[in-house]
Design an enzyme around this catalytic site. Structure first.
Site, mmCIF file in Angstrom:
data_model
loop_
_atom_site.group_PDB
_atom_site.id
_atom_site.type_symbol
_atom_site.label_atom_id
_atom_site.label_comp_id
_atom_site.label_asym_id
_atom_site.label_seq_id
_atom_site.Cartn_x
_atom_site.Cartn_y
_atom_site.Cartn_z
ATOM 1 C CD GLU A 53 -3.052 -1.301 0.132
ATOM 2 O OE1 GLU A 53 -2.850 -0.441 -1.405
ATOM 3 O OE2 GLU A 53 -3.061 -3.160 -0.210
ATOM 4 C CG HIS B 289 -1.040 1.075 -4.567
ATOM 5 N ND1 HIS B 289 -1.243 0.918 -5.869
ATOM 6 C CD2 HIS B 289 -1.713 0.035 -3.615
ATOM 7 C CE1 HIS B 289 -1.508 -0.081 -6.121
ATOM 8 N NE2 HIS B 289 -2.053 -0.343 -5.159
HETATM 9 ZN ZN ZN Z 1 -2.507 -2.732 -5.374
#
Ligand code: ZN
Length: 507
Positions: free
Chosen positions: A271, A274
């Site tokens: 995450e 991202h």
């Molecule tokens: Zn992902």
């Protein structure tokens, strides 16, 4: 308000900019309501929250399909803006507008009613291993997706119209050869690993690792990756995700499992990958359609880059393993670095996609791609899905799920109506390996940096070459620009063969 005909290019652009900024604000507000719902909202707030989100969704849809927007875009077709930024702005707005106006309101309503009903039925069907319970709704969802493809328009396969919703311009003509080359490389690799006598011992993973220590370690790693805590935060949620309201407000979630702490660690890095993409965007694009990642596939390339290409590498653990030991309490007693590294890279054919390792993962995706495409093209019926699923599992991974719960009922995507989404996961894996090569060409061996715990130069390179551009380029243009070659599977399959030949001592 002036007559439509009186707009010139500059005025149409100015109006379009104002409108799309408003839309971005509405989307950000919806995103925040949804983040709150997943993280901190009291349970009794759910009914009103659904109403609030539906209202914002209707308002933004009305503002988007407003005939004025069509007039501005028409004007801009004859007098396009000169700068690359403004051209990209118009391109993004055109794409969103055209998709929205092509879908009849009746279809949108039928889709949303069917999928909200399907969600509950799917939960029950999965729990009770009862595919026939879900079958009528899935049949309807396939039909509605076919209608959607017809409304949106396509060349070649109707599945192309659905792919384009998640990965602009991706087609089956691109995916078929990509998956074929993956199949040629991965099926024999899985087989070779299965025949290896090495079986990493993972029993220490079930030893308790205190939650606060997991959190502290994950935070240290993410900080070293360059995540800006003044422009982001991390909270707990049952399913890890990344959202937020813009470049200066990126919100990660993670979960910390006692019984599977390794996955908490890697989902944190995933995450954060991202999140770095979102934080790295040019701040001038904030609040415009140019902000954020260019596509799901490229976004996933950033998360997979950190989770797998960095996080599962020996050099990374040379630096981080001693630190992990300090946090782990007795969980890593008697475990050395090489044992840990082998466990982190354990490969084992398994039934569940989200638990799959780097090698088998893309075979799970390929199977779903082939079934989705066949359903949308009308080559198979929904009733044939369980059988097709199991035959492909046998052929690609050599195992057959004992139930549909562990087979074709495992994913939420179809109940949500999302057909065309799965391939973006594999795209992310392929692009991540291409990006690694491109970064090494500039920075030298990245493993040297990893062994020193020096992650910032990598983050800076990613920001300079990928993150800052937001949606300025199309995904294909960006990949070509960064990697000097189009999307292809070779860097990824080479990486897997090299790494796993060493981990499993294959000849
Ligand atoms: Zn992902």
């Amino acid at each position: 308000m002036p007559e439509f005909s009186s707009y010139d290019g500059a005025e149409a652009l100015s109006q379009l900019k104002t409108r799309t900024r408003q839309l971005e604000d509405l989307y950000a507000a919806m995103g925040l309501l949804s983040w709150d719902l997943e993280t901190t909202m009291p349970p009794k707030g759910s009914e009103q929250r659904a109403q609030q989100m539906a209202t914002l969704s209707e308002l933004s849809h009305e503002r988007l399909i407003d005939p004025c927007v069509g007039k501005w875009l028409d004007q801009l077709k004859t007098t396009p803006p000169e700068s690359l930024e403004e051209q990209a702005w118009v391109r993004e707005a055109t794409d969103a507008y055209e998709k929205a106006v092509k879908l009849p309101a009746s279809l949108v309503r039928a889709f949303s009613e069917t999928t909200s009903q399907a969600h509950l039925v799917w939960v029950e069907a999965r729990k009770t291993n009862n595919f026939s319970l879900f079958e009528p709704l899935l049949t309807k969802i396939v039909y509605l997706n076919q209608q959607k493809a017809d409304a949106l328009g396509y060349e070649g396969s109707p599945y192309n119209a659905l792919l384009d919703l998640y990965e602009p311009k991706l087609t089956t003509q691109v995916l078929d050869p990509l998956f074929a080359s993956l199949k040629n490389q991965l099926v024999p690799l899985v087989e070779a690993i299965k025949n290896s006598s090495l079986k990493p011992q993972a029993d220490f993973l079930s030893r308790p690792f205190p939650k606060a220590s997991q959190q502290a370690f994950v935070k240290d790693v993410i900080t070293a990756m360059g995540f800006d805590w003044q422009a982001g935060r991390m909270d707990e949620a049952p399913h890890p995700f990344c959202s937020g309201t813009g470049v200066g407000d990126v919100r990660l979630t993670n979960r910390y499992l006692q019984e599977d702490w390794l996955s908490s660690l890697f989902s944190g890095m995933h995450e954060a990958g991202h999140g770095l993409y979102e934080q790295g965007c040019n701040p001038e694009f904030g609040g415009t359609p140019l902000a954020g990642g260019v596509s799901l596939g490229v976004h996933e390339s950033q998360s997979r880059f950190w989770e797998n290409l960095v996080g599962r590498r020996e050099a990374f653990w040379q630096f981080w393993f001693p630190k992990l030991k300090q946090h782990a309490g007795s969980a890593l007693d008697g475990v050395d670095e090489s044992t840990f590294y082998a466990v982190v890279n354990r490969v084992e054919p398994s039934f569940i996609r989200v638990e799959a390792d780097e090698v088998t993962y893309n075979l799970h995706v390929m199977l779903r791609y082939e079934i989705e495409k066949a359903l949308i093209e009308g080559q198979i019926k929904v009733s044939e899905v369980p059988e097709a699923w199991n035959a492909k599992m046998q052929s690609y991974l050599g195992i057959i799920p004992p139930s549909n719960t562990l087979g074709c009922l495992q994913d939420i995507h179809w109940a949500h109506g999302s057909f065309g989404y799965f391939p973006t996961y594999t795209l992310g894996n392929l692009i991540s390996a291409q990006v690694w090569h491109a970064a090494e060409a500039y920075l030298g061996p990245l493993e040297t940096l990893l062994a020193q715990g020096n992650l910032l130069p990598i983050r800076q390179w990613l920001q300079k070459n990928i993150h800052q551009y937001g949606k300025l380029y199309t995904p294909n243009q960006l990949i070509q620009k960064v990697c000097g070659e189009p999307l292809n599977a070779k860097p990824f399959t080479d990486y897997l063969w090299k790494k796993y030949s060493s981990v499993y001592q294959l000849n």
